[in-house]
Design a protein around this motif. Structure first.
Motif, PDB file in Angstrom:
ATOM      1  N   GLU A  66       0.844  -1.200   0.000  1.00 51.84           N
ATOM      2  CA  GLU A  66       0.000   0.000   0.000  1.00 51.84           C
ATOM      3  C   GLU A  66       0.878   1.248   0.000  1.00 51.84           C
ATOM      4  N   ASP A  67       0.284   2.400  -0.320  1.00 50.60           N
ATOM      5  CA  ASP A  67       1.062   3.633  -0.406  1.00 50.60           C
ATOM      6  C   ASP A  67       0.862   4.537   0.808  1.00 50.60           C
ATOM      7  N   LEU A  68       1.510   5.702   0.761  1.00 54.37           N
ATOM      8  CA  LEU A  68       1.462   6.652   1.876  1.00 54.37           C
ATOM      9  C   LEU A  68       0.046   7.184   2.110  1.00 54.37           C
ATOM     10  N   ALA A  69      -0.730   7.333   1.051  1.00 57.35           N
ATOM     11  CA  ALA A  69      -2.120   7.790   1.200  1.00 57.35           C
ATOM     12  C   ALA A  69      -2.921   6.785   2.032  1.00 57.35           C
ATOM     13  N   TYR A  70      -2.669   5.512   1.808  1.00 64.40           N
ATOM     14  CA  TYR A  70      -3.324   4.459   2.598  1.00 64.40           C
ATOM     15  C   TYR A  70      -2.921   4.587   4.069  1.00 64.40           C
ATOM     16  N   TYR A  71      -1.623   4.778   4.313  1.00 66.90           N
ATOM     17  CA  TYR A  71      -1.122   4.921   5.672  1.00 66.90           C
ATOM     18  C   TYR A  71      -1.743   6.146   6.359  1.00 66.90           C
ATOM     19  N   LYS A  72      -1.847   7.231   5.612  1.00 66.14           N
ATOM     20  CA  LYS A  72      -2.473   8.442   6.152  1.00 66.14           C
ATOM     21  C   LYS A  72      -3.929   8.160   6.528  1.00 66.14           C
ATOM     22  N   GLY A  73      -4.633   7.387   5.709  1.00 64.02           N
ATOM     23  CA  GLY A  73      -6.006   7.015   6.016  1.00 64.02           C
ATOM     24  C   GLY A  73      -6.114   6.200   7.291  1.00 64.02           C
ATOM     25  N   THR A 110       8.806   5.012   0.343  1.00 61.80           N
ATOM     26  CA  THR A 110      10.059   4.686  -0.324  1.00 61.80           C
ATOM     27  C   THR A 110       9.773   4.053  -1.683  1.00 61.80           C
ATOM     28  N   GLU A 111      10.791   4.016  -2.526  1.00 60.05           N
ATOM     29  CA  GLU A 111      10.648   3.414  -3.848  1.00 60.05           C
ATOM     30  C   GLU A 111      10.329   1.930  -3.756  1.00 60.05           C
ATOM     31  N   SER A 112      10.724   1.287  -2.659  1.00 57.06           N
ATOM     32  CA  SER A 112      10.488  -0.154  -2.510  1.00 57.06           C
ATOM     33  C   SER A 112       9.106  -0.457  -1.929  1.00 57.06           C
ATOM     34  N   GLY A 113       8.264   0.569  -1.767  1.00 57.24           N
ATOM     35  CA  GLY A 113       6.900   0.345  -1.319  1.00 57.24           C
ATOM     36  C   GLY A 113       6.723   0.265   0.192  1.00 57.24           C
TER      37      GLY A 113
END
Length: 193
Positions: free
Chosen positions: A109-116, A154-157
């Motif tokens: 998942e990406d940073l937007a998911y983490y922010k959610g 990060t680039e590695s997800g």
């Protein structure tokens, strides 16, 4: 010694107009930008050099660097620490201030998911977008831990998260502002140091 140095840092950081102002920003507002050059310019104007007050530390696995003041020293990590994603841990001798660097595996998942996820947590406050040295991220406070964190994708997800405590200590808040502002790719920090 640490208190005297922190008092000097506090005075210098008061010159920074972008000090952790991200906490006062609303989610709809533009991200607050923090740059290491702002810190070095402010310290230079006050006749201080951050490289005499601390050192840059490289986190080789992620090609990233962060400045930490003398007195907030890197600690040896346990096997359990590294298994839990911790890359680095800094602490005063008394243990009254600390900073950690952790790799968070979000399973792709990406940073937007983490922010959610963070937005749903009742202990999280002042969640906002930030830009540190041109790197987009998020910043937030954890009330029950008296901490401030900044996280980057990060680039590695993975998410790379830096956490600083205690935020309630006015002197340490100035130090953590400098530490946050110093987070940057390894090659950029080397040219500044």
């Amino acid at each position: 010694m640490m208190k005297k140095m922190m008092a000097g840092l506090l005075a210098s950081c008061m010159l920074l107009s972008a000090a952790p102002a991200y906490a006062a920003e609303t989610e709809a507002a533009a991200p607050v930008e923090i740059n290491w050059s702002d810190v070095t310019d402010a310290l230079e104007a006050a006749g201080q050099d951050p490289l005499e007050m601390g050192d840059f530390y490289t986190f080789n696995d992620i090609a990233c660097m962060m400045w930490a003041p003398h007195g907030l020293e890197p600690q040896e990590l346990t096997e359990e620490d590294t298994e839990n994603g911790m890359i680095a841990y800094f602490s005063t001798e008394e243990g009254d201030a600390a900073a950690s660097v952790v790799y968070v595996d979000l399973g792709g998942e990406d940073l937007a998911y983490y922010k959610g996820l963070l937005a749903e947590d009742e202990d999280v406050s002042d969640l906002s977008d930030i830009v540190i040295n041109g790197i987009n991220g998020i910043g937030y406070d954890l009330k029950d831990k008296d901490s401030r964190s900044v996280a980057f994708e990060t680039e590695s997800g993975y998410v790379l998260e830096f956490t600083f405590a205690p935020v309630s200590d006015e002197n340490f808040e100035s130090v953590l502002t400098m530490m946050m502002a110093s987070i940057q790719p390894e090659q950029e920090a080397e040219t500044e140091a």
